[in-house]
Write a protein that holds these residues in place. Sequence first.
Motif, short mmCIF file in Angstrom:
data_model
loop_
_atom_site.label_atom_id
_atom_site.label_comp_id
_atom_site.label_asym_id
_atom_site.label_seq_id
_atom_site.Cartn_x
_atom_site.Cartn_y
_atom_site.Cartn_z
N ILE A 316 -23.30 44.64 -39.26
CA ILE A 316 -23.83 43.47 -38.89
C ILE A 316 -22.97 42.13 -39.39
N GLU A 317 -22.78 41.95 -40.48
CA GLU A 317 -22.22 40.68 -41.12
C GLU A 317 -20.67 40.45 -40.59
N GLY A 318 -19.82 41.52 -40.24
CA GLY A 318 -18.66 41.36 -39.65
C GLY A 318 -18.77 41.01 -38.10
N PHE A 319 -19.72 41.12 -37.36
CA PHE A 319 -19.98 41.27 -36.05
C PHE A 319 -20.07 39.76 -35.55
N PRO A 320 -19.57 39.31 -34.46
CA PRO A 320 -19.67 37.79 -33.96
C PRO A 320 -21.11 37.37 -33.70
N ASN A 321 -21.49 36.33 -34.13
CA ASN A 321 -22.85 35.82 -34.03
C ASN A 321 -23.40 36.01 -32.55
N ASN A 322 -22.48 35.55 -31.71
CA ASN A 322 -22.87 35.22 -30.22
C ASN A 322 -22.82 36.49 -29.61
N ARG A 323 -22.67 37.78 -30.08
CA ARG A 323 -22.57 39.15 -29.56
C ARG A 323 -23.65 39.98 -30.15
N LEU A 324 -24.60 39.60 -30.86
CA LEU A 324 -25.41 40.33 -31.56
C LEU A 324 -26.69 39.93 -31.57
#
Length: 602
Positions: A316-324
């Motif tokens: 989660i923390e390494g994933f782009p905010n607008n893609r999750l």
Amino acid sequence: MEGDFVALHFDVEVKYLVQKNATKRRRRSPDERKSASLKFIPLGGVSGIGKNISVLEYGDDILVIDCGLMFPDEEMLGVDFVIPDPAYLLANKERIRGMVITHGHDDHIGALPYILPELDCPIYATRLTLGLIRSRMEERAPKYELKAKEIQAGDVIDLGCFKVQPFSVCHSIPDGVGYAIHTPLGVVLHTGDFKLDPTPIDGRATDYALLASLGTKGVLLMLSDSTNVERDGFTPSERMVGKTMEQTFRLYKNKRIIISSFASNLHRVQQVIETAVRFNRKVALIGRSMIANVARARELGYMDVDDDVFIQPSEIEGFPNNRLVVITTGSQGEPFSGLVLMSRGDHRFIKLGPKDLVVISALPIPGNERLVHRTINDLFKQGCEVIYEAEQNIHVSGHASREELKMILSLIKPSYFVPLHGEYRHLVKHKQLAEEMGVPAKNAFVMEEGDVLSITKRQARISGKVPAGAYIVDGRTYGDLKGGLLGERKDLAEEGVFCISVVLDSSGNVIAPLSIESRGFLHRVDADELYRQIEDAVEKAVKAFAREKRDRKDEDLASRIRSAIKGVLRRYSLSSPVILVLVNEVKENAILSGLAGREFAK
């Protein structure tokens, strides 16, 4: 097996009931069966939201409907949940022909792992409901072999003298059913939890045609969901939430979106996932029950979602905010749920901040309001934006509102009516509504747990009471709700605890300094004089007891010490802490560290 506690707790009462009912267990003659009354007994579901379990009884046959748990209120310190008292069922278990389940919410299936292994009767439910039951049994009663029978709307099941016909109802979870139960005296209609959604997510609407047909032919007794009787109008369609979700995703396209909902509200979860896919977002599931329910629904074909839609929580923390999108448990402020841990900054995989939008897609269950509001405040402290107001259409109920309840009553026109599934005021208002719709006041009954409604060809009346109540589940321990455990916890929480240890020789003389500790009452640094007086009072009490010992063998030294301490504390404080006294007697010339102390009182 974790279910073994039931036999231990109910052994005495069950034996008494078995002896008391022994004469009733012989097979009745045909003439006796013709004159028997139909009995309806709510063992739960009429004293609050949850713990739903009911009994239908005719002659030698018993049918059980649902077996749910209830979440604790704030006064139940440390309690995980509450389950029904099954003593009456255990005492009559050889007469139970089966247990039928309306749907897969925990307030209807959550007590099964604790009660079903003791009853060991067949259980009937629809495919998804059985899947959720299996998950709970595997987790909490893995050694028990489930006697499960899958059913679907339109089936007819013979269970003793009962012919049970499930029919589809629309609720906030797929595969919900009500039951038309054909008995020797007439039809009993159990609505289950329902609403009249004209555009259900899965296209499976409440079966109006069957309800109308039953009403035309005549229904003896109607048992109906009362949860939303105080809400005017009609409950909105679940599809409205889908539209709101789409607007939310569009408006907050640059933020990470965290949505909290009931893990069992699979229609809601499905809509969130479908919206995430349309907006090119991945989905992470947080919370054991959320992960388990989605997995079971996918396995059984109730959710059609590709594996590549999901990512692991560790990503989660390494994933782009607008893609999750994160879907989590905790909409009711449960202390160790995903959302609550996030709100405190204690979650392993998610640290909230201004980059986040949190949507609480549920209303608080009555009694949970403070927990929910505390969680919302903590979320704001983390700096994220929070959507939680009901008027923003982020949640709709799965229960029928007042106009829908009127429609069902007008279709069924029952001879007798009992409101279920609600707090006491809900039951009273539903009874009043039934009277407005033509049910005579004398034929509508507000019942309490254990009440027995006896119906004959001529009349219906409350004819008695059977054992009923609640048991608390606290981790791996269980106890009577009316027992002393909760009272002790409340005393400790409100007044604190005062502990003293006294070491004596065989003559009753104090041979070591007194050990005094307190928690939640006074700090030693603030109470030197108080502690000195307590030590003096205890030493005097011990000496007095030693002098009187020969003449007063029944005197309890620990009780004497406790009384002396209370006398001192009354002069210093209005509080009455829990006082624990430990008395150890040491033999002559013994080494203290090698002794096993003898405890007089705790």
